[in-house]
Design a protein around this motif. Structure first.
Motif, PDB file in Angstrom:
ATOM      1  N   GLY A 145      -4.661  51.780   7.449  1.00 16.05           N
ATOM      2  CA  GLY A 145      -5.509  52.905   7.826  1.00 16.05           C
ATOM      3  C   GLY A 145      -4.640  54.099   8.142  1.00 16.05           C
ATOM      4  O   GLY A 145      -3.415  54.054   7.967  1.00 16.05           O
ATOM      5  N   GLU A 146      -5.239  55.167   8.650  1.00 20.16           N
ATOM      6  CA  GLU A 146      -4.445  56.375   8.869  1.00 20.16           C
ATOM      7  C   GLU A 146      -3.451  56.227  10.020  1.00 20.16           C
ATOM      8  O   GLU A 146      -2.496  56.998  10.124  1.00 20.16           O
ATOM      9  CB  GLU A 146      -5.356  57.587   9.098  1.00 20.16           C
ATOM     10  CG  GLU A 146      -6.194  57.560  10.357  1.00 20.16           C
ATOM     11  CD  GLU A 146      -6.968  58.852  10.555  1.00 20.16           C
ATOM     12  OE1 GLU A 146      -6.704  59.829   9.808  1.00 20.16           O
ATOM     13  OE2 GLU A 146      -7.817  58.905  11.451  1.00 20.16           O
ATOM     14  N   LEU A 147      -3.633  55.224  10.892  1.00 21.87           N
ATOM     15  CA  LEU A 147      -2.695  55.021  11.989  1.00 21.87           C
ATOM     16  C   LEU A 147      -1.615  53.997  11.667  1.00 21.87           C
ATOM     17  O   LEU A 147      -0.593  53.952  12.354  1.00 21.87           O
ATOM     18  CB  LEU A 147      -3.445  54.566  13.255  1.00 21.87           C
ATOM     19  CG  LEU A 147      -4.478  55.525  13.824  1.00 21.87           C
ATOM     20  CD1 LEU A 147      -5.103  54.933  15.084  1.00 21.87           C
ATOM     21  CD2 LEU A 147      -3.846  56.877  14.143  1.00 21.87           C
ATOM     22  N   SER A 148      -1.851  53.151  10.668  1.00 22.77           N
ATOM     23  CA  SER A 148      -0.939  52.026  10.434  1.00 22.77           C
ATOM     24  C   SER A 148       0.503  52.434  10.118  1.00 22.77           C
ATOM     25  O   SER A 148       1.421  51.662  10.436  1.00 22.77           O
ATOM     26  CB  SER A 148      -1.486  51.112   9.330  1.00 22.77           C
ATOM     27  OG  SER A 148      -1.720  51.810   8.125  1.00 22.77           O
ATOM     28  N   PRO A 149       0.777  53.616   9.531  1.00 24.97           N
ATOM     29  CA  PRO A 149       2.183  53.940   9.252  1.00 24.97           C
ATOM     30  C   PRO A 149       2.992  54.328  10.486  1.00 24.97           C
ATOM     31  O   PRO A 149       4.223  54.411  10.413  1.00 24.97           O
ATOM     32  CB  PRO A 149       2.090  55.135   8.293  1.00 24.97           C
ATOM     33  CG  PRO A 149       0.692  55.138   7.779  1.00 24.97           C
ATOM     34  CD  PRO A 149      -0.125  54.579   8.887  1.00 24.97           C
ATOM     35  N   PHE A 150       2.321  54.565  11.627  1.00 21.30           N
ATOM     36  CA  PHE A 150       2.991  55.140  12.785  1.00 21.30           C
ATOM     37  C   PHE A 150       3.178  54.120  13.909  1.00 21.30           C
ATOM     38  O   PHE A 150       2.465  53.122  13.995  1.00 21.30           O
ATOM     39  CB  PHE A 150       2.199  56.341  13.305  1.00 21.30           C
ATOM     40  CG  PHE A 150       1.927  57.362  12.249  1.00 21.30           C
ATOM     41  CD1 PHE A 150       2.960  58.129  11.719  1.00 21.30           C
ATOM     42  CD2 PHE A 150       0.647  57.539  11.739  1.00 21.30           C
ATOM     43  CE1 PHE A 150       2.711  59.060  10.718  1.00 21.30           C
ATOM     44  CE2 PHE A 150       0.391  58.458  10.748  1.00 21.30           C
ATOM     45  CZ  PHE A 150       1.422  59.234  10.235  1.00 21.30           C
ATOM     46  N   LYS A 151       4.133  54.432  14.796  1.00 15.57           N
ATOM     47  CA  LYS A 151       4.374  53.590  15.969  1.00 15.57           C
ATOM     48  C   LYS A 151       3.600  54.214  17.132  1.00 15.57           C
ATOM     49  O   LYS A 151       3.975  55.273  17.647  1.00 15.57           O
ATOM     50  CB  LYS A 151       5.867  53.508  16.257  1.00 15.57           C
ATOM     51  CG  LYS A 151       6.653  52.910  15.108  1.00 15.57           C
ATOM     52  CD  LYS A 151       8.146  52.858  15.374  1.00 15.57           C
ATOM     53  CE  LYS A 151       8.479  51.727  16.325  1.00 15.57           C
ATOM     54  NZ  LYS A 151       9.964  51.521  16.399  1.00 15.57           N
ATOM     55  N   THR A 152       2.515  53.588  17.514  1.00 16.24           N
ATOM     56  CA  THR A 152       1.646  54.137  18.556  1.00 16.24           C
ATOM     57  C   THR A 152       1.803  53.340  19.844  1.00 16.24           C
ATOM     58  O   THR A 152       2.371  52.243  19.868  1.00 16.24           O
ATOM     59  CB  THR A 152       0.166  54.106  18.132  1.00 16.24           C
ATOM     60  OG1 THR A 152      -0.321  52.759  18.219  1.00 16.24           O
ATOM     61  CG2 THR A 152      -0.012  54.628  16.708  1.00 16.24           C
ATOM     62  N   GLY A 153       1.256  53.897  20.919  1.00 13.60           N
ATOM     63  CA  GLY A 153       1.306  53.225  22.209  1.00 13.60           C
ATOM     64  C   GLY A 153       0.419  51.995  22.286  1.00 13.60           C
ATOM     65  O   GLY A 153       0.526  51.209  23.230  1.00 13.60           O
ATOM     66  N   ASN A 154      -0.453  51.822  21.305  1.00 16.76           N
ATOM     67  CA  ASN A 154      -1.298  50.631  21.264  1.00 16.76           C
ATOM     68  C   ASN A 154      -0.577  49.558  20.455  1.00 16.76           C
ATOM     69  O   ASN A 154      -0.796  49.400  19.257  1.00 16.76           O
ATOM     70  CB  ASN A 154      -2.654  50.969  20.644  1.00 16.76           C
ATOM     71  CG  ASN A 154      -3.619  49.801  20.713  1.00 16.76           C
ATOM     72  OD1 ASN A 154      -3.263  48.710  21.138  1.00 16.76           O
ATOM     73  ND2 ASN A 154      -4.843  50.022  20.292  1.00 16.76           N
ATOM     74  N   ALA A 155       0.309  48.823  21.115  1.00 12.78           N
ATOM     75  CA  ALA A 155       1.203  47.887  20.423  1.00 12.78           C
ATOM     76  C   ALA A 155       0.898  46.434  20.745  1.00 12.78           C
ATOM     77  O   ALA A 155       1.765  45.572  20.582  1.00 12.78           O
ATOM     78  CB  ALA A 155       2.653  48.209  20.791  1.00 12.78           C
ATOM     79  N   LEU A 156      -0.334  46.122  21.146  1.00 13.09           N
ATOM     80  CA  LEU A 156      -0.649  44.750  21.545  1.00 13.09           C
ATOM     81  C   LEU A 156      -0.463  43.747  20.411  1.00 13.09           C
ATOM     82  O   LEU A 156      -0.071  42.599  20.642  1.00 13.09           O
ATOM     83  CB  LEU A 156      -2.078  44.673  22.090  1.00 13.09           C
ATOM     84  CG  LEU A 156      -2.271  45.191  23.520  1.00 13.09           C
ATOM     85  CD1 LEU A 156      -3.737  45.163  23.898  1.00 13.09           C
ATOM     86  CD2 LEU A 156      -1.453  44.369  24.511  1.00 13.09           C
ATOM     87  N   LEU A 157      -0.748  44.154  19.188  1.00 12.21           N
ATOM     88  CA  LEU A 157      -0.544  43.251  18.055  1.00 12.21           C
ATOM     89  C   LEU A 157       0.906  42.787  17.995  1.00 12.21           C
ATOM     90  O   LEU A 157       1.201  41.606  17.794  1.00 12.21           O
ATOM     91  CB  LEU A 157      -0.932  43.955  16.753  1.00 12.21           C
ATOM     92  CG  LEU A 157      -0.590  43.219  15.450  1.00 12.21           C
ATOM     93  CD1 LEU A 157      -1.289  41.869  15.375  1.00 12.21           C
ATOM     94  CD2 LEU A 157      -0.952  44.081  14.247  1.00 12.21           C
TER      95      LEU A 157
END
Length: 281
Positions: A145-157
């Motif tokens: 998706g549009e967020l998957s290429p980035f390192k975000t603060g939502n890293a629970l996975l």
């Protein structure tokens, strides 16, 4: 000795820094970050990191602070490393987050940034790290998706994938997508070697647009005579590789010697690792 960080251009002792309780990065994971490898205040891949961060900020709708430019941030990182007397291999984490206000819907899109440094336990790239045994993380998928290429603060996975690896006595675990195909590891992109070709999933499979992945595809592979193929990777594809390795911007290339009962050779990756260090440092 006091250790410093930098918040919005201000140098602060770590033990004196705090964030407000309604910080959106803390509340909602409304943040992006880059983990970079600095050596003697030099960050070889800084431009790639900063460009990806700006792309992520645009996707998330952050307003770029006027003082938040490539040259100004690079200069601040150099000052921070000097202040902390970190002149060998150092992890630099640059975090950008939306400022407080609102619940899920923000009331403003202004952003702040935080820079932190920590000394690495290896010099330059991670040659002496052990080779990895990996396996599939079965508990959660990752979709593109549009967020998957980035390192975000939502890293629970990634947290759960790393925990799964430790609980199962693995060095890391492989995250899969909704099609059951390989996406990435908990902290790295993934490559296979078959004859004279490096194979890695395309971004459309859901993987992070890794900085080291980018460098290997566009710089290292051409200079070492390898072809690159971006293609979906199934479990059957993976076990058919001659060799496999993981990549990230901090440790470079790390060998994968096995998945399950399958074992890989470990010869070609060593040459790639040596050439990578020469190119970077």
């Amino acid at each position: 000795m006091d250790h410093y960080l930098c918040f919005n251009g201000e140098f602060i002792k770590e033990q004196e820094f705090s964030i407000p309780g309604n910080n959106r990065a803390f509340y909602f994971g409304d943040s992006l970050f880059e983990s970079m490898h600095a050596y003697s205040t030099f960050i070889p891949l800084f431009k790639l990191h900063f460009d990806r961060l700006l792309q992520g900020m645009e996707v998330l709708g952050y307003e770029q602070p006027t003082t938040f430019t490539s040259s100004s941030v690079a200069a601040i990182i150099t000052r921070l490393l000097n202040r902390n007397k970190q002149f060998k291999s150092t992890r630099v984490r640059l975090t950008v987050f939306r400022n407080s206000g609102g619940l899920y819907l923000p009331t403003n899109n202004s952003a702040s940034y935080l820079i932190q440094t920590s000394t690495l336990d290896f010099d330059k790239l991670a040659h002496k790290q052990s080779s990895m045994i990996v396996d599939i993380f079965p508990n959660q998928i990752k979709c593109a998706g549009e967020l998957s290429p980035f390192k975000t603060g939502n890293a629970l996975l990634y947290v759960m994938a790393a925990r799964y690896a430790k609980l199962n006595r693995l060095h890391d675990s492989i995250i899969i997508n909704q099609h059951g195909r390989f996406v990435e590891l908990s902290s790295s992109n993934i490559f296979g070697i078959k004859e004279n070709t490096l194979i890695t999933p395309p971004l459309q499979e859901g993987c992070v647009a890794g900085i080291m992945r980018n460098f290997i595809i566009h710089q290292l592979a051409p200079k070492t005579g390898y072809n690159v193929e971006l293609k979906p990777i199934t479990q059957k594809d993976f076990v058919d590789f001659e060799e496999a390795f993981a990549t990230n911007a901090v440790s470079g290339i790390r060998n994968i010697v096995g998945i399950g009962t399958k074992r890989f050779y470990s010869t070609k990756y060593r040459g790639l690792q040596q050439q990578l260090e020469k190119l970077m440092f």
